[in-house]
Design an enzyme around this catalytic site. Structure first.
Site, PDB file in Angstrom:
ATOM      1  CB  CYS A   1      -0.992  -0.038   1.160  1.00  0.00           C
ATOM      2  SG  CYS A   1      -2.312   1.192   1.010  1.00  0.00           S
TER       3      CYS A   1
ATOM      4  CG  HIS B   1      -4.729  -3.090   2.114  1.00  0.00           C
ATOM      5  ND1 HIS B   1      -3.862  -2.659   3.098  1.00  0.00           N
ATOM      6  CD2 HIS B   1      -5.285  -1.977   1.591  1.00  0.00           C
ATOM      7  CE1 HIS B   1      -3.902  -1.340   3.170  1.00  0.00           C
ATOM      8  NE2 HIS B   1      -4.755  -0.897   2.270  1.00  0.00           N
TER       9      HIS B   1
ATOM     10  CD  GLU C   1      -2.874  -5.832   4.738  1.00  0.00           C
ATOM     11  OE1 GLU C   1      -3.235  -4.666   4.954  1.00  0.00           O
ATOM     12  OE2 GLU C   1      -2.196  -6.159   3.742  1.00  0.00           O
TER      13      GLU C   1
END
Length: 216
Positions: A86, A196, A198
């Site tokens: 990011c 992202h 995650e």
């Protein structure tokens, strides 16, 4: 028995560090020790480095400078497996329109803002900025960190700015909103991604697992 590898997640006060750390702990298992750290010496000694980020670019760059981590990040990007996520990925470019500021210059190119006045979907509806939600990925060239991830997979995005590499050769993954833009760049030991992983469920965790096992 060989010593377990260490993966340092850089904590310069800007980022969704809890989610990134927990995701890496999940995929690493017994294969790596995950260390969330604000200590430049720990970053320097780690086998691999993860550079996340979230928030406004000027704030991120200021915190990076004030924390003393800037040089440690640059050294890691020059010498060991390195993953930017990011805003951490955006900071690797030369300049950002957000705050009209110079960044780290690891990749040539700049960070630019989506222009909503020119953005419409396939039925003519105006698209919103920030770009928020799930987007399909388009593979431009293969990379070890993309192993096991199909082109049809979608990843999660939250951003108003995106990087625009100066060299098309650096871009390995694109998405579209509504036109194509670079999502991931890679060169040698560095992989940097705008979305992202995650927060992107199975394909995102696969990317992080691939980083854990990445050998240069």
């Amino acid at each position: 028995m060989s010593q377990k590898q260490t993966i340092a997640i850089v904590d310069y006060g800007m980022g969704n560090l809890h989610s990134v750390t927990k995701a890496f702990e999940l995929v690493a298992g017994d294969d790596a020790t995950i260390i969330l750290t604000a200590d430049p010496a720990v970053v320097a000694s780690a086998d691999k480095v993860v550079f996340p980020g979230q928030g406004a670019m000027p704030d991120c760059m200021r915190e990076l400078n004030e924390s003393g981590l800037k040089q440690a990040v640059l050294d890691a990007a020059a010498s060991k497996p390195f993953l930017g996520i990011c805003v951490g990925a955006q900071l690797l470019f030369e300049h950002s329109e957000e705050g009209d500021m110079d960044c780290l210059g690891v990749f040539k190119g700049k960070v630019v803002k989506f222009k909503p006045e020119n953005m419409h979907d396939s039925v003519g509806q105006k698209l919103k900025v920030p770009h928020m939600g799930w987007n399909e990925m388009f593979i431009k060239r293969e990379h070890p960190l993309w192993a096991g991830i199909s082109e049809a997979e979608r990843f999660y995005f939250v951003h108003s700015y995106h990087f625009a590499p100066a060299s098309d050769a650096d871009t390995i993954i694109e998405s579209a909103y509504p036109t194509r833009f670079a999502v991931a760049v890679a060169r040698d030991n560095i992989f940097a991604i705008q979305c992202h992983p995650e927060k992107s469920h199975t394909p995102g965790l696969q990317l992080l697992k691939n980083f854990v096992h990445w050998k240069l």
